[in-house]
Design a protein around this motif. Structure first.
Motif, PDB file in Angstrom:
ATOM      1  N   GLU A 322       0.906  16.041   2.310  1.00 55.26           N
ATOM      2  CA  GLU A 322       0.007  14.980   1.884  1.00 55.26           C
ATOM      3  C   GLU A 322       0.466  13.613   2.390  1.00 55.26           C
ATOM      4  OE1 GLU A 322      -1.734  16.760  -2.334  1.00 55.26           O
ATOM      5  OE2 GLU A 322      -0.257  15.142  -2.361  1.00 55.26           O
ATOM      6  N   ILE A 323      -0.491  12.672   2.428  1.00 53.93           N
ATOM      7  CA  ILE A 323      -0.228  11.263   2.728  1.00 53.93           C
ATOM      8  C   ILE A 323      -0.833  10.437   1.609  1.00 53.93           C
ATOM      9  CG2 ILE A 323      -0.621   9.357   4.325  1.00 53.93           C
ATOM     10  CD1 ILE A 323      -0.889  11.402   6.557  1.00 53.93           C
ATOM     11  N   VAL A 324      -0.026   9.590   1.009  1.00 54.63           N
ATOM     12  CA  VAL A 324      -0.501   8.695  -0.045  1.00 54.63           C
ATOM     13  C   VAL A 324      -0.647   7.306   0.552  1.00 54.63           C
ATOM     14  CG1 VAL A 324       0.117   7.522  -2.182  1.00 54.63           C
ATOM     15  CG2 VAL A 324       0.423   9.982  -1.997  1.00 54.63           C
ATOM     16  N   THR A 325      -1.829   6.720   0.428  1.00 49.05           N
ATOM     17  CA  THR A 325      -2.087   5.368   0.913  1.00 49.05           C
ATOM     18  C   THR A 325      -2.305   4.451  -0.274  1.00 49.05           C
ATOM     19  OG1 THR A 325      -3.131   6.229   2.925  1.00 49.05           O
ATOM     20  CG2 THR A 325      -3.565   3.934   2.362  1.00 49.05           C
ATOM     21  N   VAL A 326      -1.453   3.442  -0.422  1.00 50.83           N
ATOM     22  CA  VAL A 326      -1.603   2.423  -1.477  1.00 50.83           C
ATOM     23  C   VAL A 326      -2.296   1.223  -0.848  1.00 50.83           C
ATOM     24  CG1 VAL A 326      -0.399   0.960  -3.132  1.00 50.83           C
ATOM     25  CG2 VAL A 326       0.490   3.237  -2.624  1.00 50.83           C
ATOM     26  N   ARG A 327      -3.510   0.933  -1.304  1.00 49.44           N
ATOM     27  CA  ARG A 327      -4.299  -0.181  -0.777  1.00 49.44           C
ATOM     28  C   ARG A 327      -4.034  -1.419  -1.633  1.00 49.44           C
ATOM     29  NH1 ARG A 327      -8.551   1.022   2.570  1.00 49.44           N
ATOM     30  NH2 ARG A 327      -9.752  -0.713   1.701  1.00 49.44           N
ATOM     31  N   VAL A 328      -3.496  -2.459  -1.005  1.00 42.59           N
ATOM     32  CA  VAL A 328      -3.132  -3.699  -1.717  1.00 42.59           C
ATOM     33  C   VAL A 328      -3.906  -4.855  -1.091  1.00 42.59           C
ATOM     34  CG1 VAL A 328      -1.255  -5.175  -2.484  1.00 42.59           C
ATOM     35  CG2 VAL A 328      -0.826  -2.745  -2.062  1.00 42.59           C
ATOM     36  N   PRO A 329      -4.963  -5.337  -1.741  1.00 39.72           N
ATOM     37  CA  PRO A 329      -5.720  -6.476  -1.181  1.00 39.72           C
ATOM     38  C   PRO A 329      -4.876  -7.752  -1.206  1.00 39.72           C
ATOM     39  CG  PRO A 329      -6.991  -5.271  -2.841  1.00 39.72           C
ATOM     40  CD  PRO A 329      -5.575  -4.808  -2.960  1.00 39.72           C
ATOM     41  N   THR A 330      -5.103  -8.620  -0.224  1.00 37.59           N
ATOM     42  CA  THR A 330      -4.464  -9.938  -0.273  1.00 37.59           C
ATOM     43  C   THR A 330      -5.027 -10.712  -1.460  1.00 37.59           C
ATOM     44  OG1 THR A 330      -6.133 -10.784   1.263  1.00 37.59           O
ATOM     45  CG2 THR A 330      -4.059  -9.995   2.202  1.00 37.59           C
ATOM     46  N   HIS A 331      -4.183 -11.561  -2.051  1.00 34.32           N
ATOM     47  CA  HIS A 331      -4.576 -12.327  -3.233  1.00 34.32           C
ATOM     48  C   HIS A 331      -4.793 -13.785  -2.847  1.00 34.32           C
ATOM     49  CE1 HIS A 331      -4.534 -13.907  -7.351  1.00 34.32           C
ATOM     50  NE2 HIS A 331      -4.705 -12.637  -7.748  1.00 34.32           N
ATOM     51  N   LYS A 332      -5.799 -14.388  -3.418  1.00 33.72           N
ATOM     52  CA  LYS A 332      -6.117 -15.779  -3.059  1.00 33.72           C
ATOM     53  C   LYS A 332      -5.001 -16.739  -3.422  1.00 33.72           C
ATOM     54  CE  LYS A 332      -8.569 -16.736  -7.411  1.00 33.72           C
ATOM     55  NZ  LYS A 332      -9.833 -17.234  -8.007  1.00 33.72           N
ATOM     56  N   ASP A 333      -4.172 -16.387  -4.421  1.00 31.65           N
ATOM     57  CA  ASP A 333      -3.062 -17.256  -4.834  1.00 31.65           C
ATOM     58  C   ASP A 333      -1.746 -16.885  -4.150  1.00 31.65           C
ATOM     59  OD1 ASP A 333      -4.354 -17.205  -8.217  1.00 31.65           O
ATOM     60  OD2 ASP A 333      -4.752 -18.617  -6.570  1.00 31.65           O
ATOM     61  N   GLY A 334      -1.776 -15.921  -3.273  1.00 29.88           N
ATOM     62  CA  GLY A 334      -0.545 -15.469  -2.640  1.00 29.88           C
ATOM     63  C   GLY A 334      -0.529 -15.778  -1.152  1.00 29.88           C
ATOM     64  N   SER A 335       0.666 -15.701  -0.577  1.00 28.26           N
ATOM     65  CA  SER A 335       0.817 -15.907   0.867  1.00 28.26           C
ATOM     66  C   SER A 335       1.713 -14.851   1.507  1.00 28.26           C
ATOM     67  CB  SER A 335       1.415 -17.293   1.139  1.00 28.26           C
ATOM     68  OG  SER A 335       2.725 -17.386   0.579  1.00 28.26           O
ATOM     69  N   CYS A 336       2.325 -14.005   0.677  1.00 27.93           N
ATOM     70  CA  CYS A 336       3.263 -13.019   1.210  1.00 27.93           C
ATOM     71  C   CYS A 336       3.277 -11.788   0.307  1.00 27.93           C
ATOM     72  CB  CYS A 336       4.662 -13.627   1.296  1.00 27.93           C
ATOM     73  SG  CYS A 336       5.888 -12.549   2.082  1.00 27.93           S
ATOM     74  N   LEU A 337       3.316 -10.606   0.913  1.00 30.72           N
ATOM     75  CA  LEU A 337       3.372  -9.345   0.177  1.00 30.72           C
ATOM     76  C   LEU A 337       4.802  -8.809   0.196  1.00 30.72           C
ATOM     77  CD1 LEU A 337       1.770  -6.950  -1.179  1.00 30.72           C
ATOM     78  CD2 LEU A 337       1.810  -5.890   1.098  1.00 30.72           C
TER      79      LEU A 337
END
Length: 465
Positions: A322-337
């Motif tokens: 299996e492959i697990v994909t975690v989708r993390v949208p960019t946040h308007k208050d953030g600049s770095c993940l």
């Protein structure tokens, strides 16, 4: 007296004639028996070997299974004497006692054999014993079968050894071929990587000096990380281009082929899209992506305990294949993940991609598939907690369409020893979109992996690790 002496002489001459006649008769009989000598060879033995078997049989069975007449015994003894000493010569014979009747009979039988050869005497013994005792042939046949069985087993063992030697030679040749292929592949890899490093060294050096001013050691570490990531990105893009070329029609002209080969040499730090026809426009529309920062740290068990305690939904079982994909949208208050992860017991593949699409939600979602192809086809995402806001939401229906948004490679997927260290990293937002954190267990046929992860964003791009 003269008449009496004449009568005696006449009787002696008659006795002598009878003795000569008996001697000739016995000699003829022996010759007839020896004439049957080819029969002994049908038994599957050489004469000498078969004679030893016959003598041993006679010694063991005489008086038990073998009951012979006196005359037959004398004949057998005569054959053995002929084999041992050759032709009977009276001058060499030891004197006999006056009453040694048996000794005289043995010598007479020996003398009657004449000058037959040693081999003929052996065959005469064998043939006579066979006629006198039918059990002898049964014993010989049994020994023959035993010898043949031993010979068969020996031949099978030799054949097995030859087969094993051949198999070992083939394995050694295969190992040499694999080693040569591996060395060739390694040489090609180094050549490609050296060429790429020469092209990007000054660019990465300037970036490293900006990130770690006055720290040459840390700069060198970052440069090596960037070069390694750049190499993997280049190889992945090259592989994708080769797949696209394979799907195109066979009548592609030379101009198109030449153009495609030139496209493979482009810097892979630029945007890699799934729609290659619009790739030039997309590269102008989207900015280039800076390299991600990657590091590891100790304390795997403490980290996993914290994840279990704080957020149970951040503990995922990644099944075999299996492959697990975690989708993390960019946040308007953030600049770095930022991300961190570890696993139980075994390693796992990990990579980061960026999907150039406008996020419609801030929720973090998880998608599980058995391959990358399924990942593109499935429209439903498994619900997870919003790790940024702390809000738990139900299952949502994705508006993912077959014509997917363009995707850039941030960190290529390759296996990490996350069972030994915590793998962490960060990446500065290139713009609005969705980060795809892929945890790849597709290479494992049997083992499932338990994953512990955490993702969050910051505004200044720094985090205490």
């Amino acid at each position: 007296m003269a008449g009496a002496n004449g009568d005696i002489s006449s009787v002696e001459r008659k006795i002598e004639k009878l003795a000569i006649s008996a001697e000739e008769s016995l000699k003829n009989e022996n010759e007839r028996e020896i004439a049957e000598r080819p029969e002994s060879r049908l038994w599957g033995f050489e004469t000498k070997e078969l004679y030893k078997i016959a003598v041993n049989f006679y010694r063991e069975k005489a008086g038990k299974a073998v009951h012979l007449s006196y005359e037959d015994k004398m004949k057998l003894v005569a054959f053995t004497q002929q084999v041992t000493h050759g032709k009977y010569i009276p001058e060499k014979a030891l004197p006999l006692g006056v009453l040694d009747v048996i000794g005289r009979d043995r010598r007479l039988a020996w003398q009657n054999l004449g000058d037959i050869s040693k081999e003929q005497a052996m065959e005469g013994f064998i043939i006579l014993l066979d006629k006198l005792c039918p059990l002898f042939r049964t014993v010989v046949e049994a020994q023959k079968r035993d010898i043949e069985e031993k010979l068969r087993l020996k031949e099978e063992e030799e054949a097995r050894k030859l087969e094993e030697q051949q198999r070992l030679r083939e394995l050694e040749e295969e190992r040499k071929r694999e080693e040569e292929a591996r060395l060739k592949e390694e040489i090609q890899r180094r050549q490609i990587q050296d060429a790429l490093n020469q092209q990007t060294y000054y660019q990465f050096k300037m970036y490293a000096e900006q990130q770690y001013p006055g720290n040459p050691e840390q700069q060198g570490v970052l440069i090596r990380q960037l070069q390694e990531q750049h190499y993997h990105q280049y190889m992945q893009q090259l592989h994708q281009n080769q797949l696209v070329m394979g799907e195109q029609t066979p009548d592609m002209n030379d101009t198109t082929l030449e153009s495609t080969e030139k496209d493979e040499q482009k810097d892979t730090n630029e945007t890699v899209t799934l729609n290659e026809e619009d790739s030039d426009d997309l590269q102008d529309a989207y900015p280039s992506i800076v390299a991600a920062k990657m590091w590891t740290r100790k304390g795997v068990e403490e980290f996993k305990e914290i994840i279990r305690r704080e957020d149970g939904d951040a503990v995922i079982k990644v099944g075999h294949g299996e492959i697990v994909t975690v989708r993390v949208p960019t946040h308007k208050d953030g600049s770095c993940l930022f991300w961190e992860f570890a696993t139980d017991g075994y390693d796992i593949g990990f990579g980061v991609y960026f999907e150039w699409s406008k996020p419609e939600t801030n929720q973090v979602s998880v998608h599980i598939s058995e391959s990358e192809d399924e990942d593109d086809e499935d429209d439903d995402f498994e619900s997870r907690d919003d790790l940024e806001s702390g809000v738990t939401n139900g299952t949502i229906q994705s508006d993912y369409k077959p014509m997917s948004p363009p995707i850039s490679v941030i960190v290529p997927i390759y296996r990490r020893d996350s069972q030994e260290e915590i793998y962490a990293g960060s990446h500065k937002y290139p713009g609005q979109g969705v980060y795809l954190l892929k945890f790849d267990n597709s290479y494992s046929l049997w083992r499932s992996k338990t994953l512990y992860y955490r993702v969050y964003y910051t505004q200044n791009g720094y985090v205490n690790n």
